[in-house]
Write a protein that holds these residues in place. Sequence first.
Motif, mmCIF file in Angstrom:
data_model
loop_
_atom_site.group_PDB
_atom_site.id
_atom_site.type_symbol
_atom_site.label_atom_id
_atom_site.label_comp_id
_atom_site.label_asym_id
_atom_site.label_seq_id
_atom_site.Cartn_x
_atom_site.Cartn_y
_atom_site.Cartn_z
ATOM 1 N N SER A 385 0.855 -1.187 0.000
ATOM 2 C CA SER A 385 0.000 0.000 0.000
ATOM 3 C C SER A 385 0.885 1.229 0.000
ATOM 4 O O SER A 385 1.966 1.233 0.606
ATOM 5 C CB SER A 385 -0.911 0.044 1.236
ATOM 6 N N ILE A 386 0.419 2.272 -0.664
ATOM 7 C CA ILE A 386 1.064 3.574 -0.569
ATOM 8 C C ILE A 386 -0.028 4.604 -0.325
ATOM 9 O O ILE A 386 -1.082 4.574 -0.963
ATOM 10 C CB ILE A 386 1.889 3.908 -1.833
ATOM 11 N N VAL A 387 0.215 5.489 0.637
ATOM 12 C CA VAL A 387 -0.798 6.445 1.082
ATOM 13 C C VAL A 387 -0.174 7.828 1.166
ATOM 14 O O VAL A 387 0.945 7.993 1.663
ATOM 15 C CB VAL A 387 -1.360 6.061 2.470
ATOM 16 N N GLY A 388 -0.893 8.817 0.680
ATOM 17 C CA GLY A 388 -0.496 10.204 0.836
ATOM 18 C C GLY A 388 -1.662 11.011 1.369
ATOM 19 O O GLY A 388 -2.807 10.776 0.993
ATOM 20 N N SER A 389 -1.380 11.946 2.268
ATOM 21 C CA SER A 389 -2.461 12.753 2.836
ATOM 22 C C SER A 389 -1.975 14.171 3.090
ATOM 23 O O SER A 389 -0.777 14.408 3.290
ATOM 24 C CB SER A 389 -2.980 12.140 4.141
ATOM 25 N N TRP A 413 1.404 17.224 6.035
ATOM 26 C CA TRP A 413 1.286 16.219 4.988
ATOM 27 C C TRP A 413 2.112 15.003 5.372
ATOM 28 O O TRP A 413 3.034 15.079 6.171
ATOM 29 C CB TRP A 413 1.684 16.772 3.621
ATOM 30 N N GLN A 414 1.744 13.895 4.775
ATOM 31 C CA GLN A 414 2.352 12.630 5.172
ATOM 32 C C GLN A 414 2.306 11.668 3.995
ATOM 33 O O GLN A 414 1.348 11.642 3.216
ATOM 34 C CB GLN A 414 1.589 12.027 6.356
ATOM 35 N N ILE A 415 3.359 10.880 3.850
ATOM 36 C CA ILE A 415 3.380 9.802 2.871
ATOM 37 C C ILE A 415 3.864 8.549 3.584
ATOM 38 O O ILE A 415 4.755 8.611 4.442
ATOM 39 C CB ILE A 415 4.264 10.147 1.656
ATOM 40 N N ALA A 416 3.246 7.429 3.267
ATOM 41 C CA ALA A 416 3.574 6.182 3.952
ATOM 42 C C ALA A 416 3.412 5.020 2.990
ATOM 43 O O ALA A 416 2.621 5.079 2.046
ATOM 44 C CB ALA A 416 2.683 5.986 5.181
ATOM 45 N N GLY A 417 4.163 3.980 3.242
ATOM 46 C CA GLY A 417 4.058 2.769 2.441
ATOM 47 C C GLY A 417 4.248 1.541 3.294
ATOM 48 O O GLY A 417 4.907 1.587 4.338
ATOM 49 N N GLN A 418 3.647 0.450 2.860
ATOM 50 C CA GLN A 418 3.780 -0.799 3.607
ATOM 51 C C GLN A 418 3.926 -1.968 2.640
ATOM 52 O O GLN A 418 3.465 -1.910 1.489
ATOM 53 C CB GLN A 418 2.586 -1.026 4.543
ATOM 54 N N VAL A 431 6.300 -4.617 6.989
ATOM 55 C CA VAL A 431 6.953 -3.381 7.407
ATOM 56 C C VAL A 431 6.140 -2.201 6.879
ATOM 57 O O VAL A 431 5.425 -2.304 5.870
ATOM 58 C CB VAL A 431 8.404 -3.289 6.886
ATOM 59 N N GLU A 432 6.256 -1.079 7.579
ATOM 60 C CA GLU A 432 5.601 0.159 7.167
ATOM 61 C C GLU A 432 6.527 1.323 7.497
ATOM 62 O O GLU A 432 7.080 1.400 8.597
ATOM 63 C CB GLU A 432 4.262 0.326 7.889
ATOM 64 N N LEU A 433 6.711 2.221 6.543
ATOM 65 C CA LEU A 433 7.530 3.409 6.717
ATOM 66 C C LEU A 433 6.682 4.644 6.452
ATOM 67 O O LEU A 433 5.795 4.621 5.592
ATOM 68 C CB LEU A 433 8.734 3.393 5.768
ATOM 69 N N PHE A 434 6.967 5.741 7.189
ATOM 70 C CA PHE A 434 6.226 6.977 6.956
ATOM 71 C C PHE A 434 7.165 8.170 7.089
ATOM 72 O O PHE A 434 8.196 8.119 7.764
ATOM 73 C CB PHE A 434 5.051 7.122 7.934
ATOM 74 N N TYR A 435 6.786 9.238 6.424
ATOM 75 C CA TYR A 435 7.454 10.530 6.562
ATOM 76 C C TYR A 435 6.374 11.586 6.661
ATOM 77 O O TYR A 435 5.393 11.570 5.913
ATOM 78 C CB TYR A 435 8.354 10.821 5.362
ATOM 79 N N GLN A 436 6.527 12.521 7.606
ATOM 80 C CA GLN A 436 5.524 13.563 7.795
ATOM 81 C C GLN A 436 6.196 14.917 7.948
ATOM 82 O O GLN A 436 7.339 15.015 8.396
ATOM 83 C CB GLN A 436 4.651 13.268 9.010
ATOM 84 N N ASP A 437 5.461 15.949 7.561
ATOM 85 C CA ASP A 437 5.986 17.309 7.607
ATOM 86 C C ASP A 437 4.871 18.233 8.068
ATOM 87 O O ASP A 437 3.762 18.200 7.517
ATOM 88 C CB ASP A 437 6.480 17.721 6.219
ATOM 89 N N LEU A 438 5.146 19.050 9.091
ATOM 90 C CA LEU A 438 4.144 19.965 9.628
ATOM 91 C C LEU A 438 4.698 21.374 9.664
ATOM 92 O O LEU A 438 5.879 21.582 9.941
ATOM 93 C CB LEU A 438 3.723 19.554 11.046
ATOM 94 N N SER A 439 3.819 22.346 9.424
ATOM 95 C CA SER A 439 4.191 23.754 9.482
ATOM 96 C C SER A 439 3.282 24.465 10.472
ATOM 97 O O SER A 439 2.070 24.218 10.514
ATOM 98 C CB SER A 439 4.053 24.407 8.100
ATOM 99 N N TRP A 461 10.300 11.034 10.497
ATOM 100 C CA TRP A 461 10.010 9.778 9.837
ATOM 101 C C TRP A 461 9.967 8.678 10.889
ATOM 102 O O TRP A 461 10.370 8.859 12.036
ATOM 103 C CB TRP A 461 11.076 9.460 8.780
ATOM 104 N N GLY A 462 9.470 7.547 10.494
ATOM 105 C CA GLY A 462 9.398 6.410 11.398
ATOM 106 C C GLY A 462 9.109 5.142 10.635
ATOM 107 O O GLY A 462 8.816 5.154 9.431
ATOM 108 N N GLY A 463 9.203 4.028 11.321
ATOM 109 C CA GLY A 463 8.951 2.752 10.685
ATOM 110 C C GLY A 463 8.479 1.712 11.676
ATOM 111 O O GLY A 463 8.693 1.841 12.883
ATOM 112 N N PHE A 464 7.822 0.685 11.152
ATOM 113 C CA PHE A 464 7.251 -0.370 11.983
ATOM 114 C C PHE A 464 7.558 -1.728 11.361
ATOM 115 O O PHE A 464 7.588 -1.881 10.143
ATOM 116 C CB PHE A 464 5.721 -0.246 12.083
#
Length: 471
Positions: A385-389, A413-418, A431-439, A461-464
């Motif tokens: 899966s790939i998710v963007g928000s 905004w955030q993008i993640a994949g598993q 496994v799942e990885l994500f990266y997020q950015d906030l202003s 960023w983070g991962g599981f």
Amino acid sequence: GYFFIPGSSDTCLRISGYVRAYFAYQGRNQNNSSGQIDSAATSTINPVIVNAGGVLGAAGIVANVPGVTAVGTNTTNNLNLVSYGNYGAVGNDIALQAAAGGNAAATARLNSLGPNYVLFANAETSDQYVSGIRALLRFDARTKTEWGVLRSFFEFAAATSNAARNGTGVQVRFGFVQFGPITAGVTESFFNTTASNLFLSAFGDQVRRVPTLAYTASLGNGVSVTLAADDSSIAFAALPIGSTTTGLLINSGNWVRRAVQLPDAVGNIRVAQEWGNAQISGAVGQFRFANTACTAAFALGATCTSNKVGWAIATGVQINLPAIARGDTFLVRASYSEGALHYLGYVTTQSYFGNSNASGTVTARTGFAVLGEFNHFFTPAIRSSIVGSYTRLGRNPGGAAFGASTVNLREAWQIAGQLFWTPVRGFDVGVELFYQDLSFNAFGGGALGNRIIGSVNDAGWGGFFRVQRTF
């Protein structure tokens, strides 16, 4: 998976659940407890303004520093200090006394930053490496009647982790009764559209679970309409009535929340067919506030109570894509809200209702969120899966400014994949990885309260790694 309950000829039961082991790592400048790590996106350390309005020294730290409740005072932290670590602009673990003046070294360092300086507090407020287990058990009993299916459903969950070593108590996550078209109890809000498949919920993911009373009318051909009354007190989490830290107000001054009078009104129109499903939903809720400065000596004509209406709309479509691979889907959804920002999904704890001040003004804040997800099966046993928000929170309607010396979320905004492997039915390794950015926008002290004095950015960023057996 259903079987007749022994001794019964008309009621069948299904028992299901899972046991999950997870191992997670999150980057710095994030705050994520073990209770959130498998249910909601990570939140950030709130940025703060020092030397607010040109007041130099430690007394200039504003109230949104954890543990500080007013400029120059501290009533919630017995140590009477706030520590900024290596990730803040002050640096090198200088402990700043919240009392006026602070210590000499801290005051000198603060003064060198100048007025209205924006920085992040110490990021290491929770573990960056979190591991644990989660167990879930469901019971689903159904009986066919002349009025339709009579169903009772409840779900238990419990967890433990390195952050909560003694584990959590057993939670009743779901518990409801359905009788034909009527649903009563705790379940997913009928405002929700199709949920994301991510282990960690993305920003804007609608994961509301509420006590509700609902009526669903089936119109045929996969089309249904639902009207529901959701418990609106969930917007205030566990905060008590009369709390001065409602979690819903910026620059709240003397304002506190009042008791909930009415549930939120929720409705949806949904179609589910072979090609996929689509839904449009809406919600309207009441928000009540009181001004504690309204005493006998208070100025004539002051506003002492404020009853506001917040609302939200959402739409979502999930399309099945068997032409690419069996099980493939594409999901997109969007939501917009004024005041009822909790319906946007998870957008950190700075999802306030809006702005208020001591003179009697309470205005609602707006926001919107979009999310897209593509799920693909490389083989029946390997899926991804790939998710963007993206979520953006606006200022108040009519151009009203936030209060002076405040920092609030502008966009995230955030993008993640598993990637998951299922060698045996019901057994997942992934496994799942994500990266997020906030202003964040910062509004200056004193006369500068009507304009942005700067902004800060927080990215991480983070991962599981997850092993799960479902039965």
